[in-house]
Each structure stands twice: as C-alpha cells, then as structure tokens.
Design an enzyme around this catalytic site. Structure first.
Site, PDB file in Angstrom:
ATOM      1  N   ASN A  15       1.442   8.654  -8.719  1.00  0.00           N
ATOM      2  CA  ASN A  15       0.377   7.657  -8.871  1.00  0.00           C
ATOM      3  C   ASN A  15      -0.639   8.099  -9.908  1.00  0.00           C
ATOM      4  O   ASN A  15      -1.123   7.283 -10.700  1.00  0.00           O
ATOM      5  CB  ASN A  15      -0.316   7.411  -7.537  1.00  0.00           C
ATOM      6  CG  ASN A  15       0.501   6.552  -6.603  1.00  0.00           C
ATOM      7  OD1 ASN A  15       1.538   6.012  -6.971  1.00  0.00           O
ATOM      8  ND2 ASN A  15       0.059   6.437  -5.376  1.00  0.00           N
ATOM      9  N   ILE A  41       5.099   2.186   3.592  1.00  0.00           N
ATOM     10  CA  ILE A  41       5.313   1.009   4.432  1.00  0.00           C
ATOM     11  C   ILE A  41       6.728   0.454   4.291  1.00  0.00           C
ATOM     12  O   ILE A  41       7.323  -0.007   5.262  1.00  0.00           O
ATOM     13  CB  ILE A  41       4.248  -0.090   4.128  1.00  0.00           C
ATOM     14  CG1 ILE A  41       4.395  -1.296   5.046  1.00  0.00           C
ATOM     15  CG2 ILE A  41       4.339  -0.552   2.687  1.00  0.00           C
ATOM     16  CD1 ILE A  41       3.871  -1.088   6.408  1.00  0.00           C
ATOM     17  N   CYS A 102      -4.583   6.874   1.803  1.00  0.00           N
ATOM     18  CA  CYS A 102      -3.296   6.917   1.109  1.00  0.00           C
ATOM     19  C   CYS A 102      -3.425   6.005  -0.107  1.00  0.00           C
ATOM     20  O   CYS A 102      -4.527   5.656  -0.499  1.00  0.00           O
ATOM     21  CB  CYS A 102      -2.141   6.521   2.029  1.00  0.00           C
ATOM     22  SG  CYS A 102      -2.154   4.823   2.584  1.00  0.00           S
ATOM     23  N   ASP A 104      -2.770   2.844  -0.570  1.00  0.00           N
ATOM     24  CA  ASP A 104      -3.241   1.476  -0.386  1.00  0.00           C
ATOM     25  C   ASP A 104      -4.144   1.277   0.831  1.00  0.00           C
ATOM     26  O   ASP A 104      -4.753   0.242   0.969  1.00  0.00           O
ATOM     27  CB  ASP A 104      -2.045   0.518  -0.291  1.00  0.00           C
ATOM     28  CG  ASP A 104      -1.012   0.986   0.714  1.00  0.00           C
ATOM     29  OD1 ASP A 104      -1.391   1.661   1.685  1.00  0.00           O
ATOM     30  OD2 ASP A 104       0.174   0.689   0.526  1.00  0.00           O
ATOM     31  N   TRP A 106      -3.333   0.959   3.944  1.00  0.00           N
ATOM     32  CA  TRP A 106      -2.782   0.072   4.953  1.00  0.00           C
ATOM     33  C   TRP A 106      -2.423   0.854   6.200  1.00  0.00           C
ATOM     34  O   TRP A 106      -3.239   1.535   6.779  1.00  0.00           O
ATOM     35  CB  TRP A 106      -1.568  -0.660   4.415  1.00  0.00           C
ATOM     36  CG  TRP A 106      -1.850  -1.676   3.349  1.00  0.00           C
ATOM     37  CD1 TRP A 106      -3.069  -2.010   2.830  1.00  0.00           C
ATOM     38  CD2 TRP A 106      -0.898  -2.458   2.665  1.00  0.00           C
ATOM     39  NE1 TRP A 106      -2.927  -2.957   1.871  1.00  0.00           N
ATOM     40  CE2 TRP A 106      -1.601  -3.266   1.735  1.00  0.00           C
ATOM     41  CE3 TRP A 106       0.474  -2.580   2.733  1.00  0.00           C
ATOM     42  CZ2 TRP A 106      -0.960  -4.168   0.896  1.00  0.00           C
ATOM     43  CZ3 TRP A 106       1.101  -3.476   1.894  1.00  0.00           C
ATOM     44  CH2 TRP A 106       0.385  -4.264   1.000  1.00  0.00           C
ATOM     45  N   ASP A 107      -1.203   0.759   6.595  1.00  0.00           N
ATOM     46  CA  ASP A 107      -0.760   1.237   7.901  1.00  0.00           C
ATOM     47  C   ASP A 107      -0.967   2.719   8.161  1.00  0.00           C
ATOM     48  O   ASP A 107      -1.522   3.088   9.179  1.00  0.00           O
ATOM     49  CB  ASP A 107       0.719   0.898   8.106  1.00  0.00           C
ATOM     50  CG  ASP A 107       0.951  -0.590   8.165  1.00  0.00           C
ATOM     51  OD1 ASP A 107       0.003  -1.316   8.482  1.00  0.00           O
ATOM     52  OD2 ASP A 107       2.074  -1.031   7.890  1.00  0.00           O
ATOM     53  N   ARG A 108      -0.498   3.594   7.276  1.00  0.00           N
ATOM     54  CA  ARG A 108      -0.537   5.025   7.594  1.00  0.00           C
ATOM     55  C   ARG A 108      -1.949   5.520   7.828  1.00  0.00           C
ATOM     56  O   ARG A 108      -2.181   6.311   8.738  1.00  0.00           O
ATOM     57  CB  ARG A 108       0.051   5.913   6.515  1.00  0.00           C
ATOM     58  CG  ARG A 108       1.054   5.368   5.623  1.00  0.00           C
ATOM     59  CD  ARG A 108       1.431   6.374   4.576  1.00  0.00           C
ATOM     60  NE  ARG A 108       1.145   5.778   3.295  1.00  0.00           N
ATOM     61  CZ  ARG A 108       1.830   5.999   2.209  1.00  0.00           C
ATOM     62  NH1 ARG A 108       2.815   6.851   2.213  1.00  0.00           N
ATOM     63  NH2 ARG A 108       1.522   5.407   1.101  1.00  0.00           N
TER      64      ARG A 108
END
Length: 132
Positions: A15, A41, A102, A104, A106-108
């Site tokens: 990234n 994800i 992380c 983005d 989101w979930d983690r």
C-alpha cells in the site's frame, strides 16, 4: 503508543508503494508498530462462503474435519483472537495506549477492538454483560 496494523507487513508495504496509507515511525518517535497479519475482507468472505457450503452438506464422517480445515475459517478466527490477545496484553500488562487500524478500517479493525474490549472488561464476559 503502540500502533497495531491489522494487515500483514507485506500488505502495508504494498500500500505504501502505491501511495496509500501507512505510518512512518519518524512521525511517532516513541511508538512501535505491530502487524497482526489478519487476512483481508475478500479472503474472509471466501472462507466463510466455503464454511457455509460445508455446513449445508450432509456430514461425511472423517472428511468433515479435513474439509473444515480447507475452509481456513478456524485459522481466520485464530488470527483475530491472537490479535485481540496481543492488544489486551499491551493495554493491561504493559500499560500502552493503542491505535488500531488497517487499510480500510472495516471488519478487522472493529473485530480486533471489540474482542480486546471483551477481554479487558470482566463485566462483558458475563451473560448479563453480554446482553447489555
């Protein structure tokens, strides 16, 4: 400050090469970064879909455990729990502040944070606390 990156070091480096978000310890002189190596994800969804397919099939005796392992679902759960334990240890035993993220958010990130909170607060480990 402990900066907890839920991605792998390789993903974070990739990234950074593409100009996306990553930390420079030059900006955080007294901080350290810990990479949790939690899958993204897309891998989680794929793994869950394979788990769901497995559960919808009739049980096949000894094949079930092998097929369960092939979904990698338990490996993903384990990585989330290991990350939460590392975060809880940093807060409780080492008295560190955390920044968890992380690529983005989101979930983690949410999963690691909520599991860490469950580990740290005994109230929420009771049936009454879980219901609140």
């Amino acid at each position: 400050l402990l900066i907890v990156d839920c991605r792998s070091r390789m993903s974070a480096t990739g990234n950074a090469v593409m100009g996306k978000g990553t930390e420079s310890l030059g900006h955080y002189r007294t901080s350290t970064i810990q990479f949790l190596e939690i899958a993204n994800i897309h891998k989680m969804r794929s793994s869950f879909a394979r788990l769901h397919e497995l559960q919808c099939r009739p049980a096949r005796g000894g094949d079930y455990l092998r097929l369960l392992e092939e979904t990698q679902w338990l490996r993903h759960l384990s990585s989330l729990l290991r990350g939460a334990v590392a975060c809880a240890d940093a807060v409780h035993a080492r008295h560190r502040s955390l920044l968890v993220h992380c690529s983005d958010g989101w979930d983690r990130t949410a999963q690691v944070c909520v599991l860490t909170q469950l580990l740290l607060d005994p109230h929420f480990r009771t049936l009454r606390g879980l219901c609140t």
